[in-house]
Design an enzyme around this catalytic site. Structure first.
Site, PDB file in Angstrom:
ATOM      1  N   GLU A  69      -5.414  -8.605   0.331  1.00 40.43           N
ATOM      2  CA  GLU A  69      -6.084  -8.346   1.617  1.00 40.43           C
ATOM      3  C   GLU A  69      -7.546  -8.034   1.365  1.00 40.43           C
ATOM      4  O   GLU A  69      -7.878  -7.302   0.425  1.00 40.43           O
ATOM      5  CB  GLU A  69      -5.486  -7.129   2.352  1.00 40.43           C
ATOM      6  CG  GLU A  69      -4.176  -7.358   3.026  1.00 40.43           C
ATOM      7  CD  GLU A  69      -3.642  -6.104   3.732  1.00 40.43           C
ATOM      8  OE1 GLU A  69      -4.444  -5.305   4.264  1.00 40.43           O
ATOM      9  OE2 GLU A  69      -2.412  -5.928   3.721  1.00 40.43           O
ATOM     10  N   GLU A  87       0.803  -1.223   0.000  1.00 38.57           N
ATOM     11  CA  GLU A  87       0.000   0.000   0.000  1.00 38.57           C
ATOM     12  C   GLU A  87       0.841   1.282   0.000  1.00 38.57           C
ATOM     13  O   GLU A  87       0.782   2.087   0.946  1.00 38.57           O
ATOM     14  CB  GLU A  87      -0.951   0.010   1.206  1.00 38.57           C
ATOM     15  CG  GLU A  87      -1.918  -1.161   1.202  1.00 38.57           C
ATOM     16  CD  GLU A  87      -3.013  -1.042   2.262  1.00 38.57           C
ATOM     17  OE1 GLU A  87      -2.868  -0.233   3.195  1.00 38.57           O
ATOM     18  OE2 GLU A  87      -4.011  -1.759   2.144  1.00 38.57           O
TER      19      GLU A  87
END
Ligand code: BGC
Length: 484
Positions: free
Chosen positions: A399, A204
């Protein structure tokens, strides 16, 4: 006549079989859990597994000790202690039916200081972890950077305690961090290439840059907690460079094909993706806001590393940047929520696409929300997969999960989101795996232990693990290969 009848029957059988096929997840689909080192490793009663050498360690301790209100009062050393317990954890995780596991190597454990000499105990530890995964039949997906940076490269207090730390190293703002990360990737490729084929360079990156340099959220501050759009852009571009360099290093130095599929290193990025929607869907400005939000958060980074197009002034137009990409073998998608945005006009005139704000907190009166205050919106997963699919690379869902201590919403959440994954596969998207975040409750960054994402909980004193009912739902879906 008879022949015609037989061919109709054969056709019917053919169609029912082929339908069955697309109604199910592929046989070689990767099913797993995801964790990160900093969030799960520590928690040993006598503190022997504490890693004091990362920026997040310094960040949480400073803020808690000085009661700044920037983060919760929780500390990473009270975590689930996977550093010690990984063997029994992998056995427990495997008992749900998974075949893969996503985790990260802590950079600051391998290189605790600037000497360039790796800590052999830490190196041996990760070898044992990978051996253990192998013995449990779990394929590793290994992340090299999951939010934490060694403190010798990033003094996280250089903004909030200028008097004492103003001259500290500035992490991703500096080229040195990019160079050191590429060296770290080279080291990992050589050292662990015999145990790992599937790599993720950075987790991320947009959360690192926006969280650190554009984040007004009180109570969940990311280091160094500066409001500075130029720095946000500079950090993002350095993260792009770091990714591209690490990609090349892993491809060059991981030469061992562990699973015999002909590929020794499959390297991707893990991108946080949000399904942005206009606050008022009839308002043209809000619609533009949603496009800009998606461009900034979902696409800007991917355009650079998956297409080799860099938009360095965020005006919506990029220039060729072959040094950045294409440098991915797959795209990792992290999806948690939909977010509504509205147009505010130019916030920073020199970055035209930053002209929106999220409706925050989200409307949890008419929407069901998680304990994070996130709207639950499973079709949003399909929407972001469609964006990722547009780049033309295979996809892993690296995720997806929900903070839900009582496990009241998680079973339905899981089913609805996995149904969207299946829909995406049916529609021809090349999705290779799904990793639920997370295996066990863990240190949710600035929010500490209050947000419980685990399919397993743990006792804070004994560290014993307890299965939540949704783990059985997950097992059932994995076993059946479909959502029932
Ligand atoms: C991060 C995880 C985090 C999770 C839940 C992702 O942004 O990669 O570290 O715990 O979301 O918030």
């Amino acid at each position: 006549m008879k022949l015609k009848f037989t061919s109709i029957i054969l056709l019917l059988i053919f169609f029912s079989c082929s339908n069955k096929k697309v109604d199910k997840f592929p046989d070689d689909f990767a099913w797993g859990f995801a964790v990160s080192a900093f969030q799960t490793e520590m928690g040993n009663r006598n503190g022997t597994n504490n890693d004091v050498n990362s920026d997040w360690w310094v960040w949480t301790h400073y803020n808690v000790e000085n009661n700044t209100g920037r983060v919760s009062n929780d500390l990473p050393e009270d975590g689930p202690d996977m550093y010690d317990l990984y063997e029994s954890d992998f056995a427990l995780a495997k008992s749900t039916g998974i075949n893969a596991f996503r985790l990260s190597i802590e950079w600051s454990r391998i290189f605790p200081d600037a000497s360039g000499v790796p800590d052999q105990k830490a190196v041996a530890h990760y070898h044992s972890v990978f051996q253990s995964l192998k013995s449990h039949g779990l394929k590793p997906l290994v992340t090299l950077h999951h939010f934490t940076t060694p403190v010798w490269l990033h003094d996280p207090l250089w903004i909030i305690d200028k008097a004492n730390h103003g001259n500290g190293p500035r992490g991703w703002l500096e080229q040195r961090t990019v160079d050191e990360f590429v060296k770290f990737a080279e080291f990992c490729g050589k050292e662990f290439g015999g145990e790992v084929d599937l790599w993720a360079t950075i987790n991320e990156p947009m959360v690192v840059s926006i969280g650190g340099y554009l984040n007004p959220l009180p109570g969940n501050a990311f280091p160094p907690n500066e409001l500075n759009p130029e720095h946000m852009v500079a950090v993002t571009v350095n993260l792009m460079k770091a990714h591209a360099g690490a990609y090349r290093a892993l491809k060059e130095y991981d030469t061992v094909d562990v699973d015999g599929d002909g590929k020794s290193a499959i390297v991707g990025i893990v991108q946080s993706m949000t399904d942005f929607a206009p606050v008022d869907e009839n308002d043209e400005d809000d619609k533009i806001a949603a496009q800009h939000a998606s461009y900034l958060y979902n696409e800007w980074f991917l355009n650079a590393i998956a297409k080799g197009i860099l938009d360095s002034d965020l005006d919506g137009n990029g220039e060729p940047a072959p040094e950045l990409g294409p440098s991915v073998d797959y795209i990792g998608v992290n999806y948690y929520t939909r977010m509504h945005v509205y147009r505010l006009g130019q916030l920073f005139p020199y970055y035209p696409v930053i002209d929106f704000l999220p409706r925050y907190p989200e409307d949890c009166v008419t929407n069901t929300c998680t304990e994070m205050g996130y709207i639950i919106y499973a079709p949003g997963l399909y929407n972001v997969l469609k964006i990722a699919d547009g780049y033309g690379f295979p996809i892993y869902i690296t995720e997806n999960g929900i903070a839900d201590a009582n496990d009241a919403l998680r079973p339905e959440f899981l089913k609805q989101h996995l149904q969207q994954v299946l829909n995406a596969i049916k529609d021809g998207m090349d999705i290779r795996g799904y990793f639920y975040w997370s295996y066990v409750d863990n240190f949710e960054w600035g929010l500490g232990y209050s947000k419980k994402f685990g399919m397993f909980s743990f006792d804070p004193v004994t560290k014993e693990r307890f299965k939540r009912p949704s783990a059985d739902v997950y097992s059932q879906i994995i076993g059946a290969g479909k959502v029932e």
